[in-house]
Design an enzyme around this catalytic site. Structure first.
Site, PDB file in Angstrom:
ATOM      1  N   PRO A   1       0.857  -1.196  -0.066  1.00 26.31           N
ATOM      2  CA  PRO A   1      -0.137   0.084   0.029  1.00 26.31           C
ATOM      3  C   PRO A   1       0.987   1.250  -0.148  1.00 26.31           C
ATOM      4  O   PRO A   1       1.742   1.248   0.867  1.00 26.31           O
ATOM      5  CB  PRO A   1      -0.902  -0.128   1.471  1.00 26.31           C
ATOM      6  CG  PRO A   1      -0.644  -1.700   1.928  1.00 26.31           C
ATOM      7  CD  PRO A   1       0.743  -1.928   1.143  1.00 26.31           C
TER       8      PRO A   1
ATOM      9  N   GLY B   1       3.980   4.129   5.049  1.00 28.02           N
ATOM     10  CA  GLY B   1       5.307   4.081   6.020  1.00 28.02           C
ATOM     11  C   GLY B   1       5.784   2.778   5.582  1.00 28.02           C
ATOM     12  O   GLY B   1       6.688   2.113   6.323  1.00 28.02           O
TER      13      GLY B   1
ATOM     14  N   SER C   1       7.070   2.316  -0.007  1.00 27.16           N
ATOM     15  CA  SER C   1       6.600   1.841  -1.244  1.00 27.16           C
ATOM     16  C   SER C   1       7.558   2.739  -2.375  1.00 27.16           C
ATOM     17  O   SER C   1       7.864   2.122  -3.470  1.00 27.16           O
ATOM     18  CB  SER C   1       5.105   2.256  -1.765  1.00 27.16           C
ATOM     19  OG  SER C   1       5.100   3.253  -1.503  1.00 27.16           O
TER      20      SER C   1
ATOM     21  N   ALA D   1      10.681   3.800  -2.344  1.00 26.25           N
ATOM     22  CA  ALA D   1      12.111   2.950  -2.495  1.00 26.25           C
ATOM     23  C   ALA D   1      12.003   1.671  -3.007  1.00 26.25           C
ATOM     24  O   ALA D   1      12.866   1.081  -3.866  1.00 26.25           O
ATOM     25  CB  ALA D   1      12.856   2.971  -0.889  1.00 26.25           C
ATOM     26  N   ALA D   2      10.867   0.940  -2.612  1.00 29.39           N
ATOM     27  CA  ALA D   2      10.741  -0.606  -3.272  1.00 29.39           C
ATOM     28  C   ALA D   2      10.527  -0.562  -4.808  1.00 29.39           C
ATOM     29  O   ALA D   2      11.018  -1.273  -5.491  1.00 29.39           O
ATOM     30  CB  ALA D   2       9.556  -1.039  -2.661  1.00 29.39           C
TER      31      ALA D   2
ATOM     32  N   ASP E   1      14.920   3.708   4.350  1.00 27.88           N
ATOM     33  CA  ASP E   1      14.040   2.925   3.470  1.00 27.88           C
ATOM     34  C   ASP E   1      14.803   2.251   2.510  1.00 27.88           C
ATOM     35  O   ASP E   1      14.794   0.975   2.312  1.00 27.88           O
ATOM     36  CB  ASP E   1      13.137   3.648   2.751  1.00 27.88           C
ATOM     37  CG  ASP E   1      12.128   4.374   3.778  1.00 27.88           C
ATOM     38  OD1 ASP E   1      12.288   4.252   4.970  1.00 27.88           O
ATOM     39  OD2 ASP E   1      11.206   5.045   3.276  1.00 27.88           O
TER      40      ASP E   1
HETATM   41  C1  MEV Z   1      10.196   7.120   6.398  1.00 33.37           C
HETATM   42  O1  MEV Z   1      10.081   5.751   6.048  1.00 33.37           O
HETATM   43  C2  MEV Z   1      11.216   7.393   7.455  1.00 33.37           C
HETATM   44  C3  MEV Z   1      11.456   9.002   8.064  1.00 33.37           C
HETATM   45  O2  MEV Z   1      12.462   8.893   8.882  1.00 33.37           O
HETATM   46  C4  MEV Z   1      11.949   9.437   6.715  1.00 33.37           C
HETATM   47  C5  MEV Z   1      13.495   9.121   6.429  1.00 33.37           C
HETATM   48  O3  MEV Z   1      14.049   8.353   7.096  1.00 33.37           O
HETATM   49  O4  MEV Z   1      13.923   9.663   5.232  1.00 33.37           O
HETATM   50  C6  MEV Z   1      10.469   9.675   8.404  1.00 33.37           C
END
Ligand code: MEV
Length: 304
Positions: free
Chosen positions: A95, A99, A102, A104-105, A146
């Site tokens: 999704p 968080g 997605s 980066a994936a 990520d």
């Molecule tokens: C995002 O998945 C995580 C954050 O810490 C941003 C980042 O690390 O670039 C909010």
């Protein structure tokens, strides 16, 4: 016509979101329950992309796909295939904007598929660089957490500029993931924290808590790990990135017997995680569903 296919997985942040952007440590895990598949095949017209967000000529892709678009052009340049006409199809069970990493994936799967299509070796360094640039276009100021977690396919202790430490949890505990169902922009969350003039002590504390959790993992101390996660959620709330939906899911999992719970990822929506003993997992899943979670997953920390 032959089709080249590459896959990537999602990620879950256990500790250190946001503070990791400011050089503090973080701990993140690969999440294999959701995946991205990128397929590449030769085409007779332009370079085109077919994805849930856009289908058409890559040159006309919307700004949401700018990072991916640049990655494809740069990848083809590295492969001396700038004039190659290809069709890229992206299929995802991750999704987006929850968080799970997605963006980066998607970058990882496409970069791998491009190099595989060209029959060329893609080193981890090259992949990290390509994904890092795409993430920078997408999120402005990404920590790199990520991308590194997704690429490594292992749990990692991450600190910007340092070599990642691979972690084996091997704990008799579960990590339950609950989705609020509310899409959230990491870029907006990172901007919100950046604008917070009082963020310094919160960032310090989140970094401290990540290091504590690293000790808890090594000492196999789930109780303390849960308490440190609870404290991280309080601090993230004070930073302004929690929401009523996230707080509701965190509180309901604690009520159902979790050792600890917190939001995971950028916040402002998206997902939360709850650490628990295995005999509490089902109760927590039920409670999360009753409290409005749109989806839930379970990660067995014995296998991480
Ligand atoms: C995002 O998945 C995580 C954050 O810490 C941003 C980042 O690390 O670039 C909010």
């Amino acid at each position: 016509m032959s089709v080249t296919e590459s896959k990537s997985n999602a990620k879950i942040i256990l500790m250190g979101e946001h503070s990791v952007v400011y050089g503090k440590s973080a701990i993140a895990l690969p999440f294999f329950a959701a995946e991205i598949i990128a397929r590449i095949q030769k085409s007779d017209s332009d370079i085109s992309i077919d994805s849930e967000h856009f289908s058409g000529k890559l040159s006309q892709a919307p700004s949401l796909l700018k990072g991916v678009r640049n990655l494809i052009y740069e990848g083809l340049k590295l492969l001396n295939m700038e004039n190659e006409k290809i069709k890229i199809t992206v299929e995802s069970t991750i999704p987006s904007q929850r968080g799970f990493g997605s963006s980066a994936a998607v970058s990882v799967a496409i970069a791998k598929a491009l190099f595989s299509y060209a029959n060329k070796n893609l080193t981890v360094e090259m992949l990290t660089d390509l994904v890092g640039k795409a993430e920078k276009t997408h999120h402005e100021n990404p920590s790199g957490l990520d991308g590194d977690t997704i690429i490594s396919k292992q749990a990692i202790y991450f600190k910007k500029g340092n070599e990642n430490i691979k972690l084996n949890f091997n704990l008799d505990l579960d990590l339950v993931v609950g989705d609020t169902g509310v899409p959230a922009s990491t870029k907006e969350a990172v901007r919100k924290v950046a604008r917070n003039k009082d963020k310094e002590p919160f960032i310090e504390e989140l970094g401290y808590l990540s290091n504590q959790v690293l000790k808890n993992i090594r000492n196999r101390d789930g109780e303390s790990m849960g308490l440190n996660m609870n404290q991280a959620h309080r601090v993230l709330s004070q930073l302004g990135v929690s929401t009523d939906e996230l707080d509701r899911l965190v509180n309901s999992s604690l009520k159902a017997g979790a050792l600890g719970a917190k939001l995971s990822g950028g916040g402002l929506g998206g997902c939360m995680i709850a650490l628990c003993k295995k005999d509490k997992t089902q109760d927590i899943l039920n409670e999360l569903k009753e409290s409005g979670a749109s989806s839930t997953w379970v990660l067995d920390l014995k296998e991480i």
